[in-house]
Motif scaffolding. Structure first.
Motif, PDB file in Angstrom:
ATOM      1  N   PHE A 128     -94.822 -16.753 -28.869  1.00 64.42           N
ATOM      2  CA  PHE A 128     -93.469 -16.401 -28.472  1.00 64.42           C
ATOM      3  C   PHE A 128     -92.518 -16.412 -29.668  1.00 64.42           C
ATOM      4  O   PHE A 128     -91.514 -15.723 -29.660  1.00 64.42           O
ATOM      5  CB  PHE A 128     -92.959 -17.355 -27.389  1.00 64.42           C
ATOM      6  CG  PHE A 128     -93.666 -17.185 -26.076  1.00 64.42           C
ATOM      7  CD1 PHE A 128     -93.234 -16.250 -25.148  1.00 64.42           C
ATOM      8  CD2 PHE A 128     -94.775 -17.955 -25.761  1.00 64.42           C
ATOM      9  CE1 PHE A 128     -93.892 -16.079 -23.945  1.00 64.42           C
ATOM     10  CE2 PHE A 128     -95.433 -17.799 -24.559  1.00 64.42           C
ATOM     11  CZ  PHE A 128     -94.992 -16.848 -23.650  1.00 64.42           C
ATOM     12  N   VAL A 131     -92.192 -23.254 -22.279  1.00 62.94           N
ATOM     13  CA  VAL A 131     -91.528 -22.229 -23.069  1.00 62.94           C
ATOM     14  C   VAL A 131     -90.168 -21.937 -22.446  1.00 62.94           C
ATOM     15  O   VAL A 131     -90.058 -21.650 -21.255  1.00 62.94           O
ATOM     16  CB  VAL A 131     -92.382 -20.940 -23.107  1.00 62.94           C
ATOM     17  CG1 VAL A 131     -91.657 -19.833 -23.835  1.00 62.94           C
ATOM     18  CG2 VAL A 131     -93.732 -21.221 -23.740  1.00 62.94           C
ATOM     19  N   ILE A 158     -86.786 -19.488 -23.155  1.00 62.99           N
ATOM     20  CA  ILE A 158     -86.465 -18.285 -23.917  1.00 62.99           C
ATOM     21  C   ILE A 158     -85.105 -17.753 -23.485  1.00 62.99           C
ATOM     22  O   ILE A 158     -84.674 -17.958 -22.343  1.00 62.99           O
ATOM     23  CB  ILE A 158     -87.598 -17.236 -23.720  1.00 62.99           C
ATOM     24  CG1 ILE A 158     -87.566 -16.162 -24.777  1.00 62.99           C
ATOM     25  CG2 ILE A 158     -87.569 -16.648 -22.325  1.00 62.99           C
ATOM     26  CD1 ILE A 158     -88.849 -15.336 -24.843  1.00 62.99           C
ATOM     27  N   SER A 173     -96.012 -20.020 -18.806  1.00 65.05           N
ATOM     28  CA  SER A 173     -96.782 -19.268 -19.793  1.00 65.05           C
ATOM     29  C   SER A 173     -98.225 -19.126 -19.338  1.00 65.05           C
ATOM     30  O   SER A 173     -98.834 -20.079 -18.874  1.00 65.05           O
ATOM     31  CB  SER A 173     -96.737 -19.986 -21.142  1.00 65.05           C
ATOM     32  OG  SER A 173     -97.574 -19.325 -22.061  1.00 65.05           O
ATOM     33  N   VAL A 221     -85.794 -10.574 -27.426  1.00 72.60           N
ATOM     34  CA  VAL A 221     -85.743 -12.029 -27.497  1.00 72.60           C
ATOM     35  C   VAL A 221     -84.677 -12.442 -28.511  1.00 72.60           C
ATOM     36  O   VAL A 221     -84.691 -11.981 -29.656  1.00 72.60           O
ATOM     37  CB  VAL A 221     -87.121 -12.606 -27.899  1.00 72.60           C
ATOM     38  CG1 VAL A 221     -87.049 -14.118 -28.049  1.00 72.60           C
ATOM     39  CG2 VAL A 221     -88.179 -12.203 -26.877  1.00 72.60           C
ATOM     40  N   PHE A 240     -85.938 -18.875 -28.807  1.00 69.27           N
ATOM     41  CA  PHE A 240     -87.135 -19.429 -28.192  1.00 69.27           C
ATOM     42  C   PHE A 240     -87.221 -20.909 -28.519  1.00 69.27           C
ATOM     43  O   PHE A 240     -86.903 -21.326 -29.630  1.00 69.27           O
ATOM     44  CB  PHE A 240     -88.377 -18.707 -28.738  1.00 69.27           C
ATOM     45  CG  PHE A 240     -89.648 -19.486 -28.583  1.00 69.27           C
ATOM     46  CD1 PHE A 240     -90.361 -19.444 -27.413  1.00 69.27           C
ATOM     47  CD2 PHE A 240     -90.126 -20.290 -29.611  1.00 69.27           C
ATOM     48  CE1 PHE A 240     -91.534 -20.168 -27.266  1.00 69.27           C
ATOM     49  CE2 PHE A 240     -91.285 -21.019 -29.472  1.00 69.27           C
ATOM     50  CZ  PHE A 240     -91.989 -20.952 -28.297  1.00 69.27           C
TER      51      PHE A 240
END
Length: 171
Positions: A31, A60, A62, A23, A50, A53
């Motif tokens: 996010f 992060v 995802i 990130s 997305v 998450f």
């Protein structure tokens, strides 16, 4: 459309289509609100939606819709992730997105001394990597006391330090 770089796909996470991101944001909670991002494929931005998450100890993770296996996500490795400029979070006064600093010219006592080439993240504070005209790298703590002004539009960072301080900085 204007895009803002927020992350890079770092590695596959598990076997169910998740990826871990590097990130470039100091606000991982951004996010949570994202429904759509853009991933760069050789200069062309493609829409991705997305699905899930997770914030795992500051990393992060995802998952994108229709990416459900290791094979599906391998194409995403090392790709940059962008959002639409209108979707970026707004910062409080006296805060700067670190990714906005990259490419900014650095001014000390009205003289250009280099360009910000990187922002290194540390627990205590971030460090600016500045490439000088002499092709040297200088490291400066990214603290509010050292910043006189930052113009994000002109990409110009004016430091509130003397030339003596600047020249004393280790190479």
């Amino acid at each position: 459309m204007e895009y803002v770089l927020i992350a890079k796909v770092e590695q596959v996470y598990g076997k169910d289509g998740y990826v871990k991101l590097e990130s470039f944001s100091d606000f991982p909670e951004q996010f949570l609100k994202l429904e759509k991002v853009y991933i760069d494929f050789w200069g062309d931005k493609k829409s991705f939606y997305v699905e899930d998450f997770n914030d795992l100890k500051g990393k992060v993770v995802i998952k994108f819709k229709r990416f459900d296996s290791l094979r599906d996500v391998n194409v995403l490795l090392d790709r940059e992730i962008y959002i639409d400029e209108k979707d970026k979070i707004s910062l409080p006064k006296n805060h700067i997105f670190s990714h906005d600093l990259i490419g900014s010219e650095v001014i000390v006592e009205k003289e250009k001394i280099g360009i910000v080439t990187d922002v290194m993240k540390f627990k205590s504070n971030d460090i600016l990597v500045i490439s000088t005209e002499e092709k040297k790298e200088k490291l400066i703590p990214f603290v509010l006391n050292f910043i006189e002004n930052y113009d994000a539009v002109k990409k110009r960072l004016i430091l509130n330090v003397s030339k003596d301080f600047w020249e004393d900085v280790e190479d």
